[in-house]
Write a protein that holds these residues in place. Structure first.
Motif, PDB file in Angstrom:
ATOM      1  N   GLY A  98       0.803  -1.213   0.000  1.00  0.00           N
ATOM      2  CA  GLY A  98       0.000   0.000   0.000  1.00  0.00           C
ATOM      3  C   GLY A  98       0.833   1.259   0.000  1.00  0.00           C
ATOM      4  O   GLY A  98       1.870   1.335   0.672  1.00  0.00           O
ATOM      5  N   HIS A  99       0.365   2.255  -0.741  1.00  0.00           N
ATOM      6  CA  HIS A  99       1.028   3.553  -0.804  1.00  0.00           C
ATOM      7  C   HIS A  99       0.088   4.627  -0.266  1.00  0.00           C
ATOM      8  O   HIS A  99      -1.094   4.655  -0.591  1.00  0.00           O
ATOM      9  CB  HIS A  99       1.398   3.889  -2.255  1.00  0.00           C
ATOM     10  CG  HIS A  99       1.938   5.287  -2.429  1.00  0.00           C
ATOM     11  ND1 HIS A  99       1.205   6.298  -3.006  1.00  0.00           N
ATOM     12  CD2 HIS A  99       3.133   5.830  -2.091  1.00  0.00           C
ATOM     13  CE1 HIS A  99       1.928   7.405  -3.036  1.00  0.00           C
ATOM     14  NE2 HIS A  99       3.099   7.145  -2.471  1.00  0.00           N
ATOM     15  N   ASP A 100       0.602   5.529   0.586  1.00  0.00           N
ATOM     16  CA  ASP A 100      -0.156   6.664   1.083  1.00  0.00           C
ATOM     17  C   ASP A 100      -1.408   6.151   1.815  1.00  0.00           C
ATOM     18  O   ASP A 100      -1.277   5.388   2.762  1.00  0.00           O
ATOM     19  CB  ASP A 100      -0.474   7.596  -0.103  1.00  0.00           C
ATOM     20  CG  ASP A 100      -1.081   8.926   0.308  1.00  0.00           C
ATOM     21  OD1 ASP A 100      -0.309   9.851   0.614  1.00  0.00           O
ATOM     22  OD2 ASP A 100      -2.320   9.038   0.306  1.00  0.00           O
ATOM     23  N   TRP A 101      -2.617   6.526   1.403  1.00  0.00           N
ATOM     24  CA  TRP A 101      -3.810   6.008   2.053  1.00  0.00           C
ATOM     25  C   TRP A 101      -3.876   4.491   1.960  1.00  0.00           C
ATOM     26  O   TRP A 101      -4.419   3.825   2.848  1.00  0.00           O
ATOM     27  CB  TRP A 101      -5.061   6.637   1.455  1.00  0.00           C
ATOM     28  CG  TRP A 101      -5.519   7.843   2.210  1.00  0.00           C
ATOM     29  CD1 TRP A 101      -5.389   9.157   1.836  1.00  0.00           C
ATOM     30  CD2 TRP A 101      -6.169   7.855   3.481  1.00  0.00           C
ATOM     31  NE1 TRP A 101      -5.910   9.979   2.803  1.00  0.00           N
ATOM     32  CE2 TRP A 101      -6.396   9.203   3.828  1.00  0.00           C
ATOM     33  CE3 TRP A 101      -6.575   6.857   4.362  1.00  0.00           C
ATOM     34  CZ2 TRP A 101      -7.020   9.591   5.012  1.00  0.00           C
ATOM     35  CZ3 TRP A 101      -7.191   7.230   5.549  1.00  0.00           C
ATOM     36  CH2 TRP A 101      -7.408   8.578   5.859  1.00  0.00           C
ATOM     37  N   ALA A 103      -1.391   2.610   2.308  1.00  0.00           N
ATOM     38  CA  ALA A 103      -0.545   2.134   3.405  1.00  0.00           C
ATOM     39  C   ALA A 103      -1.323   2.100   4.717  1.00  0.00           C
ATOM     40  O   ALA A 103      -1.203   1.162   5.508  1.00  0.00           O
ATOM     41  CB  ALA A 103       0.692   3.021   3.538  1.00  0.00           C
ATOM     42  N   ILE A 104      -2.117   3.141   4.960  1.00  0.00           N
ATOM     43  CA  ILE A 104      -2.928   3.174   6.176  1.00  0.00           C
ATOM     44  C   ILE A 104      -3.936   2.029   6.168  1.00  0.00           C
ATOM     45  O   ILE A 104      -4.066   1.282   7.141  1.00  0.00           O
ATOM     46  CB  ILE A 104      -3.644   4.537   6.291  1.00  0.00           C
ATOM     47  CG1 ILE A 104      -2.621   5.657   6.508  1.00  0.00           C
ATOM     48  CG2 ILE A 104      -4.669   4.517   7.426  1.00  0.00           C
ATOM     49  CD1 ILE A 104      -3.210   7.058   6.463  1.00  0.00           C
ATOM     50  N   ALA A 105      -4.651   1.894   5.053  1.00  0.00           N
ATOM     51  CA  ALA A 105      -5.644   0.819   4.947  1.00  0.00           C
ATOM     52  C   ALA A 105      -4.991  -0.551   5.041  1.00  0.00           C
ATOM     53  O   ALA A 105      -5.511  -1.461   5.700  1.00  0.00           O
ATOM     54  CB  ALA A 105      -6.417   0.956   3.637  1.00  0.00           C
ATOM     55  N   GLY A 106      -3.843  -0.708   4.385  1.00  0.00           N
ATOM     56  CA  GLY A 106      -3.166  -1.999   4.395  1.00  0.00           C
ATOM     57  C   GLY A 106      -2.671  -2.397   5.765  1.00  0.00           C
ATOM     58  O   GLY A 106      -2.823  -3.550   6.189  1.00  0.00           O
ATOM     59  N   ALA A 107      -2.063  -1.462   6.491  1.00  0.00           N
ATOM     60  CA  ALA A 107      -1.561  -1.777   7.827  1.00  0.00           C
ATOM     61  C   ALA A 107      -2.701  -2.165   8.758  1.00  0.00           C
ATOM     62  O   ALA A 107      -2.596  -3.120   9.542  1.00  0.00           O
ATOM     63  CB  ALA A 107      -0.784  -0.591   8.386  1.00  0.00           C
ATOM     64  N   ARG A 108      -3.796  -1.433   8.671  1.00  0.00           N
ATOM     65  CA  ARG A 108      -4.935  -1.743   9.532  1.00  0.00           C
ATOM     66  C   ARG A 108      -5.548  -3.098   9.168  1.00  0.00           C
ATOM     67  O   ARG A 108      -5.949  -3.861  10.046  1.00  0.00           O
ATOM     68  CB  ARG A 108      -5.974  -0.633   9.424  1.00  0.00           C
ATOM     69  CG  ARG A 108      -5.603   0.616  10.217  1.00  0.00           C
ATOM     70  CD  ARG A 108      -6.579   1.752   9.961  1.00  0.00           C
ATOM     71  NE  ARG A 108      -6.412   2.795  10.955  1.00  0.00           N
ATOM     72  CZ  ARG A 108      -7.176   2.954  12.036  1.00  0.00           C
ATOM     73  NH1 ARG A 108      -8.176   2.120  12.250  1.00  0.00           N
ATOM     74  NH2 ARG A 108      -6.955   3.929  12.895  1.00  0.00           N
ATOM     75  N   ALA A 109      -5.651  -3.377   7.861  1.00  0.00           N
ATOM     76  CA  ALA A 109      -6.223  -4.656   7.436  1.00  0.00           C
ATOM     77  C   ALA A 109      -5.358  -5.825   7.873  1.00  0.00           C
ATOM     78  O   ALA A 109      -5.858  -6.864   8.311  1.00  0.00           O
ATOM     79  CB  ALA A 109      -6.413  -4.668   5.924  1.00  0.00           C
ATOM     80  N   ALA A 110      -4.036  -5.669   7.761  1.00  0.00           N
ATOM     81  CA  ALA A 110      -3.126  -6.730   8.168  1.00  0.00           C
ATOM     82  C   ALA A 110      -3.186  -6.959   9.668  1.00  0.00           C
ATOM     83  O   ALA A 110      -3.085  -8.100  10.142  1.00  0.00           O
ATOM     84  CB  ALA A 110      -1.701  -6.382   7.742  1.00  0.00           C
ATOM     85  N   ALA A 111      -3.364  -5.878  10.439  1.00  0.00           N
ATOM     86  CA  ALA A 111      -3.478  -6.024  11.892  1.00  0.00           C
ATOM     87  C   ALA A 111      -4.806  -6.669  12.284  1.00  0.00           C
ATOM     88  O   ALA A 111      -4.869  -7.467  13.223  1.00  0.00           O
ATOM     89  CB  ALA A 111      -3.341  -4.657  12.565  1.00  0.00           C
ATOM     90  N   ALA A 112      -5.865  -6.340  11.543  1.00  0.00           N
ATOM     91  CA  ALA A 112      -7.189  -6.863  11.877  1.00  0.00           C
ATOM     92  C   ALA A 112      -7.347  -8.332  11.500  1.00  0.00           C
ATOM     93  O   ALA A 112      -8.109  -9.057  12.150  1.00  0.00           O
ATOM     94  CB  ALA A 112      -8.261  -6.032  11.172  1.00  0.00           C
ATOM     95  N   ALA A 113      -6.636  -8.773  10.466  1.00  0.00           N
ATOM     96  CA  ALA A 113      -6.782 -10.159   9.989  1.00  0.00           C
ATOM     97  C   ALA A 113      -5.411 -10.739   9.655  1.00  0.00           C
ATOM     98  O   ALA A 113      -5.094 -11.000   8.496  1.00  0.00           O
ATOM     99  CB  ALA A 113      -7.702 -10.210   8.767  1.00  0.00           C
ATOM    100  N   PRO A 114      -4.566 -10.944  10.654  1.00  0.00           N
ATOM    101  CA  PRO A 114      -3.193 -11.395  10.383  1.00  0.00           C
ATOM    102  C   PRO A 114      -3.108 -12.772   9.749  1.00  0.00           C
ATOM    103  O   PRO A 114      -2.090 -13.107   9.143  1.00  0.00           O
ATOM    104  CB  PRO A 114      -2.536 -11.375  11.774  1.00  0.00           C
ATOM    105  CG  PRO A 114      -3.668 -11.453  12.741  1.00  0.00           C
ATOM    106  CD  PRO A 114      -4.805 -10.740  12.094  1.00  0.00           C
TER     107      PRO A 114
END
Length: 295
Positions: A98-101, A103-114
């Motif tokens: 993820g780039h820019d937004w 990146a934010i969405a990707g980090a949160r998604a990865a944390a929510a569903a590792p």
């Protein structure tokens, strides 16, 4: 490369893809003010390396369906990403980039569903929790002045007037060494010409402001995923200073995580140095890459 669409989290998402749909998913998420064309260099490389590389037009960015919501909060983007994983047939071997937004969405998604995402790469935006002190930093406050404008009434007209002159100015300020190519500008003009897109994309900032006000944006549990995580940043980034990426060192929880700050490039580093950035990403996301085997 090919195009298509898929239903996820209540919206029809348009996407560009390369590689076999039976291969492990590599989901590539763009930011603001950008389109899925930003991944035109990386998608073929990922496909050649054995991935099903997919770059959706994010929520509110035509030709993806334009929602009617007046605010898009980070939790909604998180749900979008994990719903796209399901809709595209992703497995536990999927990777997120993820780039820019994105990146934010990707980090949160990865944390929510590792269990769904094997590895994560973020470009140009370090973990949100690392940015906790940004509002006290004068240089960063000046860089982020555009966000205050995005929250004002009439922001849609302000940013899109004169053939997106102010959006193009952001590109130049954030990546001073990069000149917008027709492959960047033409999709951008076409996207923002669709009614409702400007309001929908700026609603991300309204949603983020709400998340910051109640502390959700700074919670390490939602922005520091447990997977191996590669943080990439341009030394000349005029949107978020490279010092914030440097602060990620020692913060990322997985021992195989890395932070790389690249000299001579700015915010759109994957367009400015596609070969170097592509090599770093492929080395990291390929099975058997740095860190534990197969992770």
């Amino acid at each position: 490369m090919s195009g298509g669409s898929v239903r996820a989290n209540g919206l029809d998402f348009a996407f560009t893809a390369a590689g076999s749909p039976d291969a492990p998913l590599a989901l590539c998420l763009h930011g603001f003010p950008d389109t899925s064309a930003t991944w035109r260099h990386l998608l073929p490389e990922l496909a050649d390396a054995g991935f099903h590389a997919v770059a959706p037009a994010m929520r509110g960015y035509a030709p993806t369906e334009v929602p009617t919501d007046r605010r898009t909060d980070p939790d909604t983007l998180t749900a979008d990403v994990n719903a796209l994983h399901r809709a595209l047939g992703g497995g536990p071997d999927a990777v997120l980039i993820g780039h820019d937004w994105g990146a934010i969405a990707g980090a949160r998604a990865a944390a929510a569903a590792p269990d769904r995402w094997r590895r994560l790469v973020t470009l140009a935006v370090p973990p949100e929790s690392v940015l906790a002190d940004a509002k006290f930093d004068r240089a960063q406050v000046a860089r982020s002045a555009y966000i205050a404008k995005a929250l004002l009434p009439g922001a849609e007209r302000y940013f899109t007037a004169n053939d997106l002159a102010r959006l193009r100015a952001l590109w130049h300020r954030w990546s001073p060494g990069y000149v917008l190519e027709p492959a960047d500008l033409d999709p951008l003009l076409a996207t923002f010409a669709v009614p409702g897109v400007a309001r929908a994309t700026l609603s991300y900032y309204r949603g983020l402001a709400g998340a910051y006000s109640d502390g959700r944006a700074l919670n390490p549990r939602v922005s520091l995923p447990p997977q191996p995580h590669l943080v990439l940043h341009g030394r000349d980034d005029g949107c978020l200073g490279a010092e914030w990426a440097e602060r990620s060192r020692g913060v990322l929880p997985h021992p195989a995580s890395r932070v790389e700050v690249l000299d001579g490039v700015g915010h759109f580093l994957h367009l400015e140095a596609p070969e170097e950035v592509g090599d770093l990403i492929l080395e990291f996301v390929l099975p058997g890459g740095p860190g534990t085997a197969g992770r």
